[in-house]
Design a protein around this motif. Structure first.
Motif, PDB file in Angstrom:
ATOM      1  N   MET A  91       0.850  -1.192   0.000  1.00  0.00           N
ATOM      2  CA  MET A  91       0.000   0.000   0.000  1.00  0.00           C
ATOM      3  C   MET A  91       0.885   1.242   0.000  1.00  0.00           C
ATOM      4  SD  MET A  91      -3.065   1.249   2.505  1.00  0.00           S
ATOM      5  CE  MET A  91      -4.215   0.171   1.704  1.00  0.00           C
ATOM      6  N   THR A  92       0.550   2.187  -0.858  1.00  0.00           N
ATOM      7  CA  THR A  92       1.260   3.463  -0.927  1.00  0.00           C
ATOM      8  C   THR A  92       0.537   4.460  -0.038  1.00  0.00           C
ATOM      9  OG1 THR A  92       1.950   2.996  -3.195  1.00  0.00           O
ATOM     10  CG2 THR A  92       2.051   5.292  -2.472  1.00  0.00           C
ATOM     11  N   ARG A  93       1.314   5.154   0.790  1.00  0.00           N
ATOM     12  CA  ARG A  93       0.745   6.096   1.760  1.00  0.00           C
ATOM     13  C   ARG A  93       1.230   7.510   1.423  1.00  0.00           C
ATOM     14  NH1 ARG A  93      -1.307   3.573   6.181  1.00  0.00           N
ATOM     15  NH2 ARG A  93      -0.720   5.246   7.601  1.00  0.00           N
ATOM     16  N   ILE A  94       0.262   8.417   1.203  1.00  0.00           N
ATOM     17  CA  ILE A  94       0.567   9.787   0.774  1.00  0.00           C
ATOM     18  C   ILE A  94      -0.068  10.777   1.744  1.00  0.00           C
ATOM     19  CG2 ILE A  94       0.327  11.482  -1.089  1.00  0.00           C
ATOM     20  CD1 ILE A  94       0.059   9.052  -3.029  1.00  0.00           C
ATOM     21  N   LEU A  95       0.719  11.768   2.168  1.00  0.00           N
ATOM     22  CA  LEU A  95       0.256  12.791   3.106  1.00  0.00           C
ATOM     23  C   LEU A  95       0.299  14.160   2.443  1.00  0.00           C
ATOM     24  CD1 LEU A  95      -0.600  13.419   6.064  1.00  0.00           C
ATOM     25  CD2 LEU A  95       1.833  13.799   6.548  1.00  0.00           C
TER      26      LEU A  95
ATOM     27  N   LEU B  34      -7.739   7.783  -6.660  1.00  0.00           N
ATOM     28  CA  LEU B  34      -6.969   6.557  -6.448  1.00  0.00           C
ATOM     29  C   LEU B  34      -7.799   5.520  -5.690  1.00  0.00           C
ATOM     30  CD1 LEU B  34      -3.535   8.101  -5.383  1.00  0.00           C
ATOM     31  CD2 LEU B  34      -4.112   7.080  -7.584  1.00  0.00           C
ATOM     32  N   PRO B  35      -7.609   4.245  -5.997  1.00  0.00           N
ATOM     33  CA  PRO B  35      -8.348   3.197  -5.288  1.00  0.00           C
ATOM     34  C   PRO B  35      -7.878   3.079  -3.834  1.00  0.00           C
ATOM     35  CG  PRO B  35      -6.754   2.225  -6.805  1.00  0.00           C
ATOM     36  CD  PRO B  35      -6.724   3.708  -7.038  1.00  0.00           C
ATOM     37  N   ASN B  36      -8.835   3.051  -2.905  1.00  0.00           N
ATOM     38  CA  ASN B  36      -8.447   3.038  -1.492  1.00  0.00           C
ATOM     39  C   ASN B  36      -7.916   1.687  -1.020  1.00  0.00           C
ATOM     40  OD1 ASN B  36     -10.811   1.612  -1.306  1.00  0.00           O
ATOM     41  ND2 ASN B  36     -11.874   3.092  -0.016  1.00  0.00           N
ATOM     42  N   ASP B  37      -8.016   0.647  -1.857  1.00  0.00           N
ATOM     43  CA  ASP B  37      -7.433  -0.627  -1.452  1.00  0.00           C
ATOM     44  C   ASP B  37      -5.924  -0.670  -1.687  1.00  0.00           C
ATOM     45  OD1 ASP B  37      -7.990  -0.559  -4.184  1.00  0.00           O
ATOM     46  OD2 ASP B  37      -8.285  -2.721  -4.320  1.00  0.00           O
ATOM     47  N   ASN B  38      -5.399   0.247  -2.484  1.00  0.00           N
ATOM     48  CA  ASN B  38      -3.962   0.307  -2.760  1.00  0.00           C
ATOM     49  C   ASN B  38      -3.290   1.570  -2.223  1.00  0.00           C
ATOM     50  OD1 ASN B  38      -4.009  -2.123  -4.211  1.00  0.00           O
ATOM     51  ND2 ASN B  38      -4.564  -1.051  -6.096  1.00  0.00           N
TER      52      ASN B  38
ATOM     53  N   ASP C  66       5.154  11.005  11.056  1.00  0.00           N
ATOM     54  CA  ASP C  66       4.641  10.980   9.686  1.00  0.00           C
ATOM     55  C   ASP C  66       5.707  10.581   8.674  1.00  0.00           C
ATOM     56  OD1 ASP C  66       1.913  11.609  10.172  1.00  0.00           O
ATOM     57  OD2 ASP C  66       2.468  13.711  10.481  1.00  0.00           O
ATOM     58  N   PHE C  67       6.966  10.854   8.984  1.00  0.00           N
ATOM     59  CA  PHE C  67       8.039  10.417   8.080  1.00  0.00           C
ATOM     60  C   PHE C  67       8.090   8.888   8.009  1.00  0.00           C
ATOM     61  CE2 PHE C  67       9.790  14.660   9.226  1.00  0.00           C
ATOM     62  CZ  PHE C  67       9.873  15.185   7.944  1.00  0.00           C
ATOM     63  N   ASP C  68       7.790   8.232   9.116  1.00  0.00           N
ATOM     64  CA  ASP C  68       7.781   6.765   9.145  1.00  0.00           C
ATOM     65  C   ASP C  68       6.506   6.195   8.540  1.00  0.00           C
ATOM     66  OD1 ASP C  68      10.246   6.738  10.502  1.00  0.00           O
ATOM     67  OD2 ASP C  68       9.245   6.907  12.444  1.00  0.00           O
ATOM     68  N   ASP C  69       5.413   6.909   8.703  1.00  0.00           N
ATOM     69  CA  ASP C  69       4.103   6.391   8.307  1.00  0.00           C
ATOM     70  C   ASP C  69       3.743   6.621   6.845  1.00  0.00           C
ATOM     71  OD1 ASP C  69       3.822   5.579  10.924  1.00  0.00           O
ATOM     72  OD2 ASP C  69       2.499   7.248  11.489  1.00  0.00           O
ATOM     73  N   PHE C  70       4.446   7.538   6.168  1.00  0.00           N
ATOM     74  CA  PHE C  70       4.081   7.891   4.792  1.00  0.00           C
ATOM     75  C   PHE C  70       5.256   7.717   3.839  1.00  0.00           C
ATOM     76  CE2 PHE C  70       0.888   9.806   7.399  1.00  0.00           C
ATOM     77  CZ  PHE C  70      -0.277   9.537   6.686  1.00  0.00           C
ATOM     78  N   ASP C  71       4.907   7.340   2.610  1.00  0.00           N
ATOM     79  CA  ASP C  71       5.909   7.161   1.555  1.00  0.00           C
ATOM     80  C   ASP C  71       6.223   8.470   0.848  1.00  0.00           C
ATOM     81  OD1 ASP C  71       5.891   4.227   1.766  1.00  0.00           O
ATOM     82  OD2 ASP C  71       3.841   4.434   1.003  1.00  0.00           O
ATOM     83  N   LEU C  72       5.224   9.361   0.810  1.00  0.00           N
ATOM     84  CA  LEU C  72       5.347  10.613   0.083  1.00  0.00           C
ATOM     85  C   LEU C  72       4.601  11.691   0.860  1.00  0.00           C
ATOM     86  CD1 LEU C  72       6.412  11.775  -2.585  1.00  0.00           C
ATOM     87  CD2 LEU C  72       4.310  11.012  -3.676  1.00  0.00           C
ATOM     88  N   ILE C  73       5.220  12.850   1.001  1.00  0.00           N
ATOM     89  CA  ILE C  73       4.629  13.960   1.741  1.00  0.00           C
ATOM     90  C   ILE C  73       4.622  15.177   0.824  1.00  0.00           C
ATOM     91  CG2 ILE C  73       4.858  15.479   3.752  1.00  0.00           C
ATOM     92  CD1 ILE C  73       6.439  13.090   5.084  1.00  0.00           C
TER      93      ILE C  73
ATOM     94  N   ARG D  99      -1.623   9.450 -12.462  1.00  0.00           N
ATOM     95  CA  ARG D  99      -1.015   8.835 -13.652  1.00  0.00           C
ATOM     96  C   ARG D  99       0.325   8.171 -13.320  1.00  0.00           C
ATOM     97  NH1 ARG D  99      -1.142  13.683 -17.150  1.00  0.00           N
ATOM     98  NH2 ARG D  99      -3.209  14.440 -16.649  1.00  0.00           N
ATOM     99  N   LYS D 100       0.998   8.645 -12.288  1.00  0.00           N
ATOM    100  CA  LYS D 100       2.275   8.032 -11.894  1.00  0.00           C
ATOM    101  C   LYS D 100       2.060   6.646 -11.289  1.00  0.00           C
ATOM    102  CE  LYS D 100       5.052  12.099 -10.982  1.00  0.00           C
ATOM    103  NZ  LYS D 100       5.880  12.787  -9.991  1.00  0.00           N
ATOM    104  N   TYR D 101       0.894   6.450 -10.693  1.00  0.00           N
ATOM    105  CA  TYR D 101       0.639   5.216  -9.955  1.00  0.00           C
ATOM    106  C   TYR D 101      -0.300   4.249 -10.657  1.00  0.00           C
ATOM    107  CZ  TYR D 101       3.075   7.210  -6.008  1.00  0.00           C
ATOM    108  OH  TYR D 101       4.028   7.751  -5.204  1.00  0.00           O
ATOM    109  N   ILE D 102      -1.102   4.749 -11.576  1.00  0.00           N
ATOM    110  CA  ILE D 102      -2.093   3.868 -12.231  1.00  0.00           C
ATOM    111  C   ILE D 102      -1.840   3.827 -13.734  1.00  0.00           C
ATOM    112  CG2 ILE D 102      -4.540   3.571 -12.738  1.00  0.00           C
ATOM    113  CD1 ILE D 102      -5.162   4.643 -10.013  1.00  0.00           C
TER     114      ILE D 102
END
Length: 150
Positions: free
Chosen positions: A1-5, A26-30, A74-81, A147-150
């Protein structure tokens, strides 16, 4: 799962709107999308009624969102901020502990105009048209992120 803040100053105008817009794309399952503010002014508060209204106009419901403050966790919990402006970008970077933390932080409008470091204007003290302008900026940026993710 990709996490974005998404991050702005108070987490009641720009970042909850950005959260809602990206969640709608974006689909909430991913993907897990959240928002926060660098200041604690509005912790626990719903988004600004003008953000709620402009989101609703475009079929997005952000009424259930509540303001929270950005933390080092949040730095630990998210992939992109994504920061909404340069001031919040700098605030987040100052809180970073490592180069890996810093690498996660980006200005959202650089998705539209790379390396121009433009800011999403804070519509809080303006009229409703400012929220419409912000929505359109965020919608464009979030479409590029999608578009970067799907």
């Amino acid at each position: 799962m990709t996490r974005i803040l998404m991050v702005c100053l108070g987490n009641i105008c720009r970042s909850p709107l950005a959260e809602g817009v990206l969640k709608s794309k974006l689909p909430n399952d991913n993907f897990f999308i959240d928002s926060a503010g660098t200041a604690a002014y509005h912790v626990g508060n719903a988004p600004d009624p003008r953000s709620i209204a402009v989101a609703k106009k475009y079929g997005i419901d952000i009424t259930n969102l509540r303001g929270r403050q950005f933390t080092k966790q949040d730095f630990d919990d998210f992939d992109l901020i994504y920061a909404m402006d340069d001031s919040n970008f700098k605030h987040i970077i100052k809180m970073a502990r490592t180069d890996e933390d810093i690498a996660k932080v980006k200005l959202i409008l650089n998705e539209i105009t790379p390396n121009e470091n433009l800011s999403v204007p804070d519509p809080y003290y303006g009229g409703g048209d400012g929220f419409e302008t912000v929505y359109k900026m965020l919608d464009t940026a979030c479409e590029i992120i999608k578009r970067k993710y799907i």
